[in-house]
Design an enzyme around this catalytic site. Structure first.
Site, mmCIF file in Angstrom:
data_model
loop_
_atom_site.group_PDB
_atom_site.id
_atom_site.type_symbol
_atom_site.label_atom_id
_atom_site.label_comp_id
_atom_site.label_asym_id
_atom_site.label_seq_id
_atom_site.Cartn_x
_atom_site.Cartn_y
_atom_site.Cartn_z
ATOM 1 N N GLY A 7 44.515 16.143 10.841
ATOM 2 C CA GLY A 7 44.840 15.950 12.258
ATOM 3 C C GLY A 7 46.321 15.704 12.469
ATOM 4 C CB ALA A 8 49.174 16.580 10.394
ATOM 5 C CG ASN A 9 47.307 19.375 15.713
ATOM 6 O OD1 ASN A 9 46.973 18.238 16.032
ATOM 7 N ND2 ASN A 9 46.493 20.404 15.802
ATOM 8 C CB SER A 10 48.865 15.888 18.473
ATOM 9 O OG SER A 10 47.486 15.621 18.254
ATOM 10 N N GLY A 11 49.930 13.151 17.814
ATOM 11 C CA GLY A 11 49.624 11.730 17.735
ATOM 12 C C GLY A 11 50.040 11.052 16.449
ATOM 13 N N GLY B 81 48.797 11.274 13.460
ATOM 14 C CA GLY B 81 48.877 12.174 12.321
ATOM 15 C C GLY B 81 50.210 12.887 12.247
ATOM 16 C CB SER C 37 38.568 2.115 15.595
ATOM 17 O OG SER C 37 38.484 1.398 16.819
ATOM 18 C CE1 TYR D 228 36.779 7.116 17.183
ATOM 19 C CE2 TYR D 228 36.614 4.793 17.777
ATOM 20 C CZ TYR D 228 37.353 5.865 17.293
ATOM 21 O OH TYR D 228 38.652 5.665 16.903
#
Length: 333
Positions: A63-67, A69, A192, A217
């Site tokens: 998940g490294a394309n935003s946020g 990550g 979380s 979640y």
């Protein structure tokens, strides 16, 4: 001064060009800060400015394309690591790659497609890793989704459970031989504080009954905590550590992707109180690079500090049984 306050001091330095005071610097773990903050107002770094040399390290960030990550991957690239962006959307991953290379001047940033919604995609990703990488020093299980519908993946698993837990479990399990070979190495699981509201029901792991989107979640994050505890037990003496963390309430795309319009609108109104993605990434970065935690394993962190897990996340019998059940569900063996 708390970690978040110190982070804001460094963010201020970026905007004003005025470095934090000595007292502020003394109260922050500098190795957990991106190298660019040695050069305020500049979004690129030079070889000389890298805080810790990671040129020999190989890192995977899901998940490294935003946020969080993206910020984690960028930081580690700025330190000189070979960084693999494990992302589902190749177009967004390509954009993230170019931004990271521009920022870090490190061309060793690569994309390998990974779709956690597909166990086949996970196995294909792992095959690619073993074909191209001789080592793996850091695995960051960052990707996740918060609110999902009662939808099954192509593997017949609940979407939210697979992306948030079953998928990362399979990915980690398949990569363990390479992590052991590369020891000392680290596994970092982004979880979380909502794990405290999670429940483990071995008769309803896929939530075929009693489905509620928010509970998915919570359950997945409790499973992530227990997976970390069991990893610690299984990896003793191997030189591989496994830790989990709560990044804080972060202003990421996860908020924008919430299905409930009322909750999404409410949370958007509170964005000014959230951490930025850079701030939210600091504990992940800390666990990836800090010498303080080089031999620490099976622990839970918040704001770059140890935090206490609740008893439900420390039940070794449940953790062991969950591992065995998850192996069956993901067809690991």
């Amino acid at each position: 001064m708390g970690t978040e306050t110190v982070s804001k001091a460094f963010l201020r330095s970026r905007n004003t060009g005025i470095l934090p005071s000595n007292s502020e610097i003394q109260q922050v773990k500098l190795y957990a800060l991106p190298a660019k903050y040695l050069q305020p107002k500049v979004d690129t770094v030079t070889e000389e400015s890298i805080i810790v040399n990671y040129h020999s390290k190989v890192v995977i960030v899901t998940g490294a394309n935003s946020g969080i990550g993206f910020e984690t991957a960028k930081d580690l690239a700025q330190r000189g690591a070979r960084v693999i962006l494990a992302c589902r959307n190749l177009e967004r991953a390509t954009n993230a790659k170019q931004r990271i290379i521009t920022s870090s001047r490190n061309k060793e940033v690569h994309i390998i497609q990974l779709d956690l919604e597909s166990l086949t995609s996970i196995r294909k990703f792992v095959d690619n890793i073993y074909a191209t990488e001789k080592r793996l020093d850091i695995l960051v299980n960052n990707a996740g989704i918060y609110s999902t519908e009662n939808k099954r993946t192509v593997d017949g698993l609940l979407l939210g459970m697979q992306v948030n837990y079953f998928g990362p479990f399979l990915l980690t399990s398949l990569l363990l031989p390479l992590l052991k070979k590369s020891a000392p190495s680290r596994i970092i699981n982004v979880s979380s504080f909502l794990y405290g509201l999670g429940r483990i029901d071995f008769g309803n792991m896929n939530m075929e009954r009693c489905f509620t989107k928010h509970q998915v979640y919570r359950n997945a994050k409790l499973c992530t905590m227990l997976m970390t505890i069991e990893l610690n037990r299984r990896l003793k003496g191997t030189g591989v550590t496994a830790n989990c963390l709560h990044p804080g309430v972060v202003n990421t795309e996860m908020v924008n992707n919430l299905n409930n319009i009322l909750i999404r609108t409410f949370l958007r109104g509170l964005k000014s109180f959230f951490k930025s993605s850079w701030e939210g990434a600091q504990t992940t970065i800390y666990l990836a690079v800090s010498p303080e935690v080089e031999k620490v394993s099976g622990r839970y962190f918040k704001d770059c500090h140890l935090a206490q897990l609740s008893s439900k996340a420390l039940n070794l019998d449940v953790a062991r049984k969950l591992w065995d059940e998850t192996e069956k569900i993901t067809k690991f063996k």
